[in-house]
Design a protein around this motif. Structure first.
Motif, PDB file in Angstrom:
ATOM      1  N   TYR A 129       0.853  -1.185   0.000  1.00 22.54           N
ATOM      2  CA  TYR A 129       0.000   0.000   0.000  1.00 22.54           C
ATOM      3  C   TYR A 129       0.893   1.241   0.000  1.00 22.54           C
ATOM      4  N   PRO A 130       1.312   1.733  -1.175  1.00 23.79           N
ATOM      5  CA  PRO A 130       2.156   2.924  -1.191  1.00 23.79           C
ATOM      6  C   PRO A 130       1.420   4.131  -0.619  1.00 23.79           C
ATOM      7  N   GLU A 131       2.118   4.895   0.194  1.00 27.28           N
ATOM      8  CA  GLU A 131       1.552   6.113   0.764  1.00 27.28           C
ATOM      9  C   GLU A 131       1.900   7.284  -0.148  1.00 27.28           C
ATOM     10  N   TYR A 132       1.033   8.304  -0.151  1.00 31.09           N
ATOM     11  CA  TYR A 132       1.186   9.421  -1.073  1.00 31.09           C
ATOM     12  C   TYR A 132       1.124  10.751  -0.319  1.00 31.09           C
ATOM     13  N   ILE A 133       1.986  11.673  -0.699  1.00 27.15           N
ATOM     14  CA  ILE A 133       1.849  13.076  -0.334  1.00 27.15           C
ATOM     15  C   ILE A 133       1.851  13.854  -1.643  1.00 27.15           C
ATOM     16  N   PHE A 134       0.701  14.450  -2.008  1.00 31.44           N
ATOM     17  CA  PHE A 134       0.564  15.146  -3.280  1.00 31.44           C
ATOM     18  C   PHE A 134       0.805  16.646  -3.130  1.00 31.44           C
ATOM     19  N   GLY A 135       1.341  17.236  -4.198  1.00 30.12           N
ATOM     20  CA  GLY A 135       1.608  18.667  -4.196  1.00 30.12           C
ATOM     21  C   GLY A 135       0.359  19.497  -3.985  1.00 30.12           C
ATOM     22  N   SER A 136      -0.758  19.087  -4.578  1.00 32.81           N
ATOM     23  CA  SER A 136      -1.993  19.860  -4.419  1.00 32.81           C
ATOM     24  C   SER A 136      -2.452  19.860  -2.967  1.00 32.81           C
ATOM     25  N   ASP A 137      -2.229  18.767  -2.253  1.00 34.14           N
ATOM     26  CA  ASP A 137      -2.605  18.733  -0.838  1.00 34.14           C
ATOM     27  C   ASP A 137      -1.706  19.637   0.000  1.00 34.14           C
ATOM     28  N   ILE A 138      -0.421  19.664  -0.338  1.00 30.77           N
ATOM     29  CA  ILE A 138       0.491  20.556   0.379  1.00 30.77           C
ATOM     30  C   ILE A 138       0.064  22.010   0.190  1.00 30.77           C
ATOM     31  N   LEU A 139      -0.306  22.366  -1.039  1.00 30.38           N
ATOM     32  CA  LEU A 139      -0.687  23.751  -1.328  1.00 30.38           C
ATOM     33  C   LEU A 139      -2.021  24.135  -0.693  1.00 30.38           C
ATOM     34  N   THR A 140      -2.975  23.209  -0.686  1.00 34.12           N
ATOM     35  CA  THR A 140      -4.309  23.566  -0.200  1.00 34.12           C
ATOM     36  C   THR A 140      -4.507  23.319   1.291  1.00 34.12           C
ATOM     37  N   LYS A 141      -3.748  22.410   1.854  1.00 38.40           N
ATOM     38  CA  LYS A 141      -3.917  22.107   3.281  1.00 38.40           C
ATOM     39  C   LYS A 141      -3.050  22.977   4.180  1.00 38.40           C
ATOM     40  N   THR A 142      -1.962  23.504   3.635  1.00 40.51           N
ATOM     41  CA  THR A 142      -1.140  24.439   4.409  1.00 40.51           C
ATOM     42  C   THR A 142      -1.861  25.779   4.478  1.00 40.51           C
ATOM     43  N   PRO A 143      -2.074  26.341   5.658  1.00 46.11           N
ATOM     44  CA  PRO A 143      -2.793  27.612   5.753  1.00 46.11           C
ATOM     45  C   PRO A 143      -2.157  28.710   4.898  1.00 46.11           C
ATOM     46  N   ILE A 144      -3.003  29.451   4.217  1.00 43.72           N
ATOM     47  CA  ILE A 144      -2.538  30.556   3.376  1.00 43.72           C
ATOM     48  C   ILE A 144      -1.613  31.483   4.154  1.00 43.72           C
ATOM     49  N   GLU A 145      -1.969  31.761   5.409  1.00 39.95           N
ATOM     50  CA  GLU A 145      -1.190  32.692   6.218  1.00 39.95           C
ATOM     51  C   GLU A 145       0.225  32.178   6.458  1.00 39.95           C
ATOM     52  N   VAL A 146       0.357  30.873   6.593  1.00 40.59           N
ATOM     53  CA  VAL A 146       1.681  30.290   6.816  1.00 40.59           C
ATOM     54  C   VAL A 146       2.534  30.401   5.558  1.00 40.59           C
ATOM     55  N   LEU A 147       1.951  30.081   4.410  1.00 41.50           N
ATOM     56  CA  LEU A 147       2.678  30.202   3.151  1.00 41.50           C
ATOM     57  C   LEU A 147       3.072  31.652   2.884  1.00 41.50           C
ATOM     58  N   ALA A 148       2.129  32.552   3.074  1.00 39.87           N
ATOM     59  CA  ALA A 148       2.382  33.965   2.801  1.00 39.87           C
ATOM     60  C   ALA A 148       3.479  34.510   3.718  1.00 39.87           C
ATOM     61  N   HIS A 149       3.409  34.184   4.993  1.00 37.41           N
ATOM     62  CA  HIS A 149       4.400  34.681   5.953  1.00 37.41           C
ATOM     63  C   HIS A 149       5.774  34.079   5.678  1.00 37.41           C
ATOM     64  N   THR A 150       5.816  32.773   5.421  1.00 32.33           N
ATOM     65  CA  THR A 150       7.090  32.088   5.233  1.00 32.33           C
ATOM     66  C   THR A 150       7.827  32.563   4.001  1.00 32.33           C
ATOM     67  N   TYR A 151       7.094  32.776   2.898  1.00 28.73           N
ATOM     68  CA  TYR A 151       7.735  33.102   1.625  1.00 28.73           C
ATOM     69  C   TYR A 151       7.537  34.560   1.214  1.00 28.73           C
ATOM     70  N   CYS A 152       7.048  35.379   2.154  1.00 27.93           N
ATOM     71  CA  CYS A 152       6.865  36.810   1.917  1.00 27.93           C
ATOM     72  C   CYS A 152       5.983  37.050   0.689  1.00 27.93           C
ATOM     73  N   LEU A 153       4.794  36.447   0.698  1.00 22.64           N
ATOM     74  CA  LEU A 153       3.845  36.555  -0.404  1.00 22.64           C
ATOM     75  C   LEU A 153       2.608  37.316   0.045  1.00 22.64           C
ATOM     76  N   ASP A 154       1.923  37.918  -0.915  1.00 23.59           N
ATOM     77  CA  ASP A 154       0.671  38.599  -0.627  1.00 23.59           C
ATOM     78  C   ASP A 154      -0.408  37.546  -0.383  1.00 23.59           C
ATOM     79  N   PRO A 155      -0.985  37.472   0.809  1.00 26.24           N
ATOM     80  CA  PRO A 155      -1.944  36.401   1.109  1.00 26.24           C
ATOM     81  C   PRO A 155      -3.179  36.425   0.223  1.00 26.24           C
TER      82      PRO A 155
END
Length: 222
Positions: A129-155
């Motif tokens: 049973y291979p386990e999966y971590i998909f890019g779309s899940d990383i992008l959508t499940k990580t809070p916008i605020e965390v991504l914006a703060h970490t990478y200095c992006l406009d939320p």
């Protein structure tokens, strides 16, 4: 060696399965994935597979398997298997055609892109049973605020950018809606009268190492 967990005298022992009847995901009639695991074939042992069908330009989205290595075998058509080596952060792009394989070590970030229509790939894993971590899940499940703060992006811009993902796991991309939108844009560009129209370029990094002729066509067309 026989699987140690299996009672081969049981009346429920299984030796046959039809992969075509066990669908994992369907994007459309030309882009879908079937699967085979121990839950379907109980004598399978420490192995499983995905039966992948793709049309030109479709992508098995970037992902990794934290518990399994993977061999991608090309049955028909052609594809480019890309992976990131975590030891040197280099991208390697491996074109494969029928009879050729690409090997992806356990836990490495990777993706596959079909270079032509009617591409058929077989992905074989060394885990039931291979386990999966998909890019779309990383992008959508990580809070916008965390991504914006970490990478200095406009939320707000980031929220609008990620909105088309609709908080779903893509698996096979682009979505049909995206393909149609890009096709319409391309038609609009080709019908324009002025000559300095933007052209679609190969989104694969030209500096990334790959095993191919320099003029290899990666098939990024919609």
């Amino acid at each position: 060696m026989p699987a140690s967990y299996m009672d081969y005298t049981s009346p429920n022992v299984q030796y046959f399965s039809d992969v075509n009847k066990n669908r994992l995901i369907t994007r459309n009639s030309q882009n879908f994935v079937n699967r085979l695991g121990r839950d379907v074939l109980n004598t399978l042992g420490e192995v499983s597979l995905l039966d992948i069908y793709l049309s030109q330009g479709r992508v098995v989205e970037p992902h990794y398997h934290q518990n399994a290595a993977e061999i991608v075998y090309c049955i028909s058509g052609s594809a480019v298997v890309s992976l990131i080596n975590p030891f040197n952060n280099e991208v390697t792009n491996i074109p494969i055609t029928p009879g050729q394989v690409a090997n992806i070590p356990q836990g490495w970030w990777h993706w596959q892109i079909a270079s032509e229509d009617h591409t058929h790939l077989l992905a074989i894993f060394d885990a039931p049973y291979p386990e999966y971590i998909f890019g779309s899940d990383i992008l959508t499940k990580t809070p916008i605020e965390v991504l914006a703060h970490t990478y200095c992006l406009d939320p707000e811009k980031l929220r609008r950018t990620l909105a088309p993902l609709k908080n779903e796991t893509i698996v096979i991309g682009p979505t049909d809606e995206c393909v149609e939108k890009n096709h319409q844009k391309k038609q609009g560009y080709s019908n324009a009268s002025h000559s300095n129209m933007p052209r679609y370029s190969n989104p694969m990094s030209q500096n990334a190492p790959h095993y191919s002729h320099p003029n290899y066509n990666y098939g990024y067309q919609y």
